[in-house]
Design a protein around this motif. Structure first.
Motif, PDB file in Angstrom:
ATOM      1  N   LEU A 209      -5.690   6.563   8.213  1.00 24.51           N
ATOM      2  CA  LEU A 209      -4.727   7.362   7.458  1.00 24.51           C
ATOM      3  C   LEU A 209      -4.633   8.755   8.071  1.00 24.51           C
ATOM      4  N   LYS A 210      -3.408   9.175   8.373  1.00 24.59           N
ATOM      5  CA  LYS A 210      -3.211  10.494   8.973  1.00 24.59           C
ATOM      6  C   LYS A 210      -2.278  11.329   8.109  1.00 24.59           C
ATOM      7  N   LEU A 211      -2.740  12.539   7.784  1.00 27.18           N
ATOM      8  CA  LEU A 211      -1.951  13.504   7.021  1.00 27.18           C
ATOM      9  C   LEU A 211      -1.708  14.737   7.878  1.00 27.18           C
ATOM     10  N   SER A 212      -0.583  15.397   7.638  1.00 29.63           N
ATOM     11  CA  SER A 212      -0.308  16.649   8.336  1.00 29.63           C
ATOM     12  C   SER A 212      -1.112  17.774   7.688  1.00 29.63           C
ATOM     13  N   GLN A 213      -1.038  18.961   8.255  1.00 37.30           N
ATOM     14  CA  GLN A 213      -1.776  20.098   7.702  1.00 37.30           C
ATOM     15  C   GLN A 213      -1.275  20.491   6.316  1.00 37.30           C
ATOM     16  N   ASN A 214      -0.028  20.127   6.007  1.00 40.12           N
ATOM     17  CA  ASN A 214       0.496  20.425   4.665  1.00 40.12           C
ATOM     18  C   ASN A 214       0.529  19.177   3.783  1.00 40.12           C
ATOM     19  N   ASP A 215      -0.357  18.213   4.109  1.00 40.46           N
ATOM     20  CA  ASP A 215      -0.606  17.026   3.271  1.00 40.46           C
ATOM     21  C   ASP A 215       0.529  16.007   3.245  1.00 40.46           C
ATOM     22  N   GLU A 216       1.365  15.999   4.238  1.00 38.11           N
ATOM     23  CA  GLU A 216       2.388  14.953   4.310  1.00 38.11           C
ATOM     24  C   GLU A 216       1.810  13.720   5.005  1.00 38.11           C
ATOM     25  N   ILE A 217       2.096  12.537   4.452  1.00 37.70           N
ATOM     26  CA  ILE A 217       1.636  11.299   5.079  1.00 37.70           C
ATOM     27  C   ILE A 217       2.402  11.078   6.378  1.00 37.70           C
ATOM     28  N   LEU A 218       1.666  10.936   7.471  1.00 32.06           N
ATOM     29  CA  LEU A 218       2.289  10.670   8.764  1.00 32.06           C
ATOM     30  C   LEU A 218       2.247   9.184   9.093  1.00 32.06           C
ATOM     31  N   SER A 219       1.100   8.555   8.872  1.00 32.47           N
ATOM     32  CA  SER A 219       0.958   7.125   9.158  1.00 32.47           C
ATOM     33  C   SER A 219      -0.303   6.600   8.487  1.00 32.47           C
ATOM     34  N   ASN A 220      -0.384   5.288   8.398  1.00 33.94           N
ATOM     35  CA  ASN A 220      -1.565   4.635   7.825  1.00 33.94           C
ATOM     36  C   ASN A 220      -1.665   3.246   8.452  1.00 33.94           C
ATOM     37  N   ILE A 221      -2.357   3.164   9.577  1.00 37.11           N
ATOM     38  CA  ILE A 221      -2.429   1.937  10.370  1.00 37.11           C
ATOM     39  C   ILE A 221      -3.801   1.291  10.208  1.00 37.11           C
ATOM     40  N   THR A 222      -3.819  -0.027  10.126  1.00 36.56           N
ATOM     41  CA  THR A 222      -5.064  -0.783  10.005  1.00 36.56           C
ATOM     42  C   THR A 222      -5.489  -1.320  11.370  1.00 36.56           C
ATOM     43  N   TYR A 223      -6.792  -1.209  11.658  1.00 37.60           N
ATOM     44  CA  TYR A 223      -7.339  -1.731  12.910  1.00 37.60           C
ATOM     45  C   TYR A 223      -8.516  -2.656  12.611  1.00 37.60           C
ATOM     46  N   PHE A 224      -8.579  -3.762  13.357  1.00 36.47           N
ATOM     47  CA  PHE A 224      -9.724  -4.663  13.327  1.00 36.47           C
ATOM     48  C   PHE A 224     -10.286  -4.732  14.743  1.00 36.47           C
TER      49      PHE A 224
END
Length: 249
Positions: A209-224
């Motif tokens: 899960l990646k958020l910007s510095q102002n808490d906006e969701i940028l992406s949420n990718i799953t890895y195995f």
């Protein structure tokens, strides 16, 4: 006497009926109380404290399913029937004795939602076990539409820093067009390691899960990720990583 006998019989029948109804009520209540079978249990240590965070998954009767994250003292025994689940499902940062920061989405108004919101719609602050618990709650629609993507790789080796983990020489062995990556870097938060009965790494699951510095969701990718060769689960630290406690068959 002839007039009172029917009354007595009727009262006895009513008492029997009430007893039967009560027994049926007890049976229904008990049968509807799930008996949970713990299917997965992982633990993450909170640095410089005696606290640990458990992540669990359990199944009950009639396909009932529960999962969550809880905080306990390391001296306490995890009991699926007696835990207070934290109000989030993902971590934003490595938990510390000062703060446990979590992320959750709220789908209560999903059908009424028209516009997507990608920043927190609410922030809650609680206290559990003497630790400050802060939860950033996102709109479900905005959260889910910024989530997605799946990466499956095998890796040769890894390296940890205090707040990050690096995987090297990765190959995608499942896609129609296999991809090679020299390196993948992840922030230590939502990393879960499954193990074999011999305490070797079976698979590393990562919710990136990646958020910007102002808490906006940028992406949420799953890895195995799976190791190319045998790696002991003890080769990984206990900080910022959920490690499987026991392999549940």
């Amino acid at each position: 006497m002839g007039e009172t006998t029917p009354t007595i019989v009727k009262e006895k029948q009513m008492i029997k009926t009430k007893v039967v109804i009560y027994i049926l009520f007890l049976f229904t209540t008990l049968s509807c109380t799930p008996s949970w079978d713990l299917s997965e249990l992982y633990v993450l240590k909170i640095e410089n404290t005696s606290k640990v965070i458990y992540k669990y998954d359990a199944w009950g009767g009639r396909d009932s399913h529960i999962f969550g994250i809880v905080i306990l003292d390391s001296t306490e025994t995890f009991d699926i029937n007696n835990v207070e689940t934290l109000p989030f499902s993902l971590l934003e940062t490595i938990p510390t004795k000062e703060l446990v920061l979590g992320i959750e989405s709220d789908n209560s108004d999903y059908t009424k939602t028209k516009n997507e919101i990608h920043k927190p719609i609410k922030v809650t602050i609680d206290n559990q076990g003497g630790l400050k618990i802060k939860t950033k709650i996102f709109q479900y629609k905005g959260y889910s539409n910024r989530s997605g993507g799946l990466g499956r790789y095998v890796f040769e080796k890894f390296k940890e820093t205090h707040d990050s983990i690096f995987f090297y020489n990765l190959d995608d062995v499942e896609s129609m067009k296999p991809e090679h990556l020299d390196t993948l870097k992840f922030k230590k938060t939502n990393i879960t390691i499954k193990k074999t009965e011999q305490n070797n790494v079976l698979q590393v699951d990562i919710q990136d899960l990646k958020l910007s510095q102002n808490d906006e969701i940028l992406s949420n990718i799953t890895y195995f990720l799976k190791p190319k060769k045998t790696i002991s689960i003890n080769a990984f630290t206990n900080i910022g990583i959920f490690k499987e406690l026991n392999r549940i068959k």
